[in-house]
Design a protein around this motif. Sequence first.
Motif, PDB file in Angstrom:
ATOM      1  N   ARG A 210       0.758  -1.351   0.007  1.00  0.00           N
ATOM      2  CA  ARG A 210       0.021   0.048   0.178  1.00  0.00           C
ATOM      3  C   ARG A 210       0.702   1.402  -0.043  1.00  0.00           C
ATOM      4  N   ARG A 211       1.842   1.232   0.848  1.00  0.00           N
ATOM      5  CA  ARG A 211       2.707   2.492   0.857  1.00  0.00           C
ATOM      6  C   ARG A 211       3.517   2.639  -0.469  1.00  0.00           C
ATOM      7  N   ALA A 212       3.774   1.631  -1.145  1.00  0.00           N
ATOM      8  CA  ALA A 212       4.632   1.915  -2.679  1.00  0.00           C
ATOM      9  C   ALA A 212       3.318   2.171  -3.345  1.00  0.00           C
ATOM     10  N   ASP A 213       2.198   1.871  -3.352  1.00  0.00           N
ATOM     11  CA  ASP A 213       1.197   2.193  -4.337  1.00  0.00           C
ATOM     12  C   ASP A 213       0.817   3.915  -3.988  1.00  0.00           C
ATOM     13  N   ILE A 214       0.845   4.288  -2.803  1.00  0.00           N
ATOM     14  CA  ILE A 214       0.780   5.614  -2.260  1.00  0.00           C
ATOM     15  C   ILE A 214       1.734   6.524  -3.054  1.00  0.00           C
ATOM     16  N   ALA A 215       2.968   6.009  -2.766  1.00  0.00           N
ATOM     17  CA  ALA A 215       4.078   6.890  -3.344  1.00  0.00           C
ATOM     18  C   ALA A 215       4.063   7.195  -4.557  1.00  0.00           C
ATOM     19  N   ALA A 216       3.290   6.091  -5.306  1.00  0.00           N
ATOM     20  CA  ALA A 216       3.555   5.910  -6.749  1.00  0.00           C
ATOM     21  C   ALA A 216       2.276   6.895  -7.353  1.00  0.00           C
ATOM     22  N   GLY A 217       1.256   7.356  -6.366  1.00  0.00           N
ATOM     23  CA  GLY A 217       0.247   8.304  -6.595  1.00  0.00           C
ATOM     24  C   GLY A 217      -0.852   7.322  -6.791  1.00  0.00           C
ATOM     25  N   GLY A 218      -0.982   6.325  -6.257  1.00  0.00           N
ATOM     26  CA  GLY A 218      -2.107   5.304  -6.485  1.00  0.00           C
ATOM     27  C   GLY A 218      -3.441   5.703  -5.688  1.00  0.00           C
ATOM     28  N   GLY A 219      -3.038   6.690  -4.652  1.00  0.00           N
ATOM     29  CA  GLY A 219      -4.205   7.290  -3.758  1.00  0.00           C
ATOM     30  C   GLY A 219      -4.605   6.220  -2.806  1.00  0.00           C
ATOM     31  N   ARG A 220      -5.914   6.487  -2.378  1.00  0.00           N
ATOM     32  CA  ARG A 220      -6.488   5.622  -1.293  1.00  0.00           C
ATOM     33  C   ARG A 220      -7.253   4.466  -1.775  1.00  0.00           C
TER      34      ARG A 220
END
Length: 220
Positions: A210-220
């Motif tokens: 999840r943290r990697a996804d958020i860092a990549a702009g994946g949002g919530r």
Amino acid sequence: MPEVIFNGPEGRIEGRYQPGKEPNAPVAIILHPHPQFGGTMNNQIVYNLFYMFVQRGFAVLRFNSRGVGRSQGLFDHGVGELSDAAAALDWLQALNRESRGCWIAGFSFGAWIGMQLLMRRPEVEGFISVSPPENLYDFSFLAPCPSSGLIIHGDKDRVAPPEAVQKLVDKLKLQKGITIEQQIVEGANHFYEDKIDELIEACGEYLDRRRADIAAGGGR
């Protein structure tokens, strides 16, 4: 891991706090199971969740809700405990004003409190709910659930039976804009006897993803 004392709605709250590795480290708060059934911040699952976040550089707080350990006040059937959790998150955020990211994790009764806290705090980017007891407490406040998260439970759980947790997951999965991930730890009872390592590994893998996804702009 310094012992900390901070002010809550009913007086002193006792906690354990580990600062983050960077000034803008994300923060996480860990919520313990039911205090009238022996739940404290030193519960093995709470302790292991705490260190799972510490190992990833978070600034992390676990604490005893009112009437537990050295925390003042009396058990309040969830109402006061939610206020304690909000005060604890306030304290944590005040110490980490540059923080990027906020997570909530809770086990059993603590998962119920944590998911209520989610509703009050739009800045929370993710949550981990371990064995939320949908059969014992009302989760209808999640309308809608404001952030994505992990619901993880055991298939041999008699306190929060799999079918009850499934009911909660199914309801949340109907909501748009968030993603609820469900994981089942095979052979695990409510206390994850002989399964804590497996539980924490699954939670850590989810958090990393999840943290990697958020860092990549994946949002919530």
